[in-house]
Structure formats: C-alpha cells, structure tokens
Scaffold this motif. Sequence first.
Motif, short mmCIF file in Angstrom:
data_model
loop_
_atom_site.label_atom_id
_atom_site.label_comp_id
_atom_site.label_asym_id
_atom_site.label_seq_id
_atom_site.Cartn_x
_atom_site.Cartn_y
_atom_site.Cartn_z
N MET A 60 0.90 -1.23 -0.09
CA MET A 60 0.22 0.01 -0.09
C MET A 60 0.89 1.37 -0.18
SD MET A 60 -3.38 0.39 -0.01
CE MET A 60 -4.76 1.58 0.46
N TYR A 188 -2.92 -2.52 3.12
CA TYR A 188 -4.05 -1.83 2.88
C TYR A 188 -4.96 -1.75 4.13
CZ TYR A 188 -9.08 -1.29 1.40
OH TYR A 188 -10.11 -0.58 1.14
N GLU A 193 -7.14 4.27 1.78
CA GLU A 193 -7.64 4.30 0.64
C GLU A 193 -8.38 5.51 0.19
OE1 GLU A 193 -9.63 1.26 -2.59
OE2 GLU A 193 -10.76 1.19 -0.41
N CYS A 197 -4.28 6.27 -1.08
CA CYS A 197 -3.67 5.38 -1.45
C CYS A 197 -3.68 4.23 -2.09
CB CYS A 197 -3.11 4.77 0.08
SG CYS A 197 -2.50 6.15 1.21
N ARG A 198 -2.93 3.26 -2.59
CA ARG A 198 -3.43 2.31 -3.56
C ARG A 198 -2.41 1.27 -3.39
NH1 ARG A 198 -1.15 2.73 -8.86
NH2 ARG A 198 -0.43 4.78 -9.51
N GLU A 199 -2.64 0.01 -3.60
CA GLU A 199 -1.92 -1.10 -3.84
C GLU A 199 -0.98 -1.20 -4.92
OE1 GLU A 199 -3.63 -4.20 -0.38
OE2 GLU A 199 -4.58 -4.23 -2.71
#
Length: 213
Positions: A60, A188, A193, A197-199
């Motif tokens: 993440m 995560y 998110e 934020c993202r993976e």
Amino acid sequence: MYYLFEELFFPPVSEADEEGILAIGGDLNPERLKLAYKSGIFPWFNEGEPILWWAPDPRMVLFLDELIVSKSMRNILNRNQFKVTFNQSFKEVISNCQKIKRDGQNGTWISNEMIDAYCKLNEEGIAKSVEVWQDEVLVGGLYGIDLDHVFCGESMFSKVSNASKVAFIALVEYLKKENYKLLDCQVYNPHLESLGCREIDRKEFMFILESKK
C-alpha cells in the motif's frame, strides 16, 4: 520462513510467504532496523511475541500527486484551527500511537522496546514525526522512517476529529516539495484508500525504493 539471530542479514523480499512474512526473530537494534527499511522490510508483531519481519505483496503506497483532500477537509484546513510542526515531539507522538484505542484491536503492536528503538533512530535523524496541535495541546500526529526519497509511514493517532488527516496531508505536502517519490503505507486499509493510497506490486515498490532521488 527465515529465522534471524545475531547476524545482520535479511533474505530477499521475494522469499516472503503469502501473508507477507519474511523472517522471524532478530532484534530491534538501529542497524537492523535501518537495513530492514532500506530493503523494503518492516517489523510488525504483538508485544510478548517474537519479532516478525514483513515484505507484503501487494504494497500500500501513496503516489504524492494522487492525494485526495475532500472539500470538507479543505474547509477544515482553511480555518487554521490546527498548528502543524515537524519532528518536535517524536517520543510524545509514538507514545500516543501506542496508547490510542483502535477499532477491532484489543492491544497495540507498539511495545516499549519498539518505542526505545525508534527514539534512537529519531536521534540519528532517520525516524521523524509530524505533530498536530490545538490550543498548544498535542491532538494528533504520525511518525515513520525517512529514506530521503521514500517516507515509510508507521502509525498515526488522533485525539480530535481529523487531526491525523491534517498530519498526513501536511506530510504529503512536505514530501512533494522535497521531491520524494513515494509515501509507503505498508498494508491496505480503507481509511488510507480514502486519502488516495493504493496497492502496487512489490516488484514496483522495490524498483522505486532502490532508485535514487
């Protein structure tokens, strides 16, 4: 899974299991911690249990230009009801992160041993904090490890609504100004998110981590 002893060593992150656990054991001395973060690894374990070292896939992260600041949050920031400082009260921040109650958690993974270890890194200028104040009272903040081009976020706390978001946004603005490439958020969660934020694949994360500023 690798078992660590006194030798200052970590296996390649590709050896991590499906959960993301790479190794067990070792210690929290500053040299081992510095090697861990530079290698894309971080400690995460419950107090009284052996140290677990993680290198999850996916990872993440926040690409700094992808930060999401809601309209309501912008209104809060424009009111200037909070004062933000950087690296002024590190031990107070990490201690609050240890004590704050979190939904779904009975305890904390931030042990006293971990506080001592990260305070030593703070003395070396590697672990850093962001503090949020309201009427001269510390009401929120975060801390993490500064690798000069990637900042590895560790934990944040909030005693009043939105204080941790203020710390997070202030950190991102600073990192953008200083041309950092990434904010590492490790694993995560939906709150992260919501902030943009993202993976990403671990390989992509490692490529960015191993590149220079």
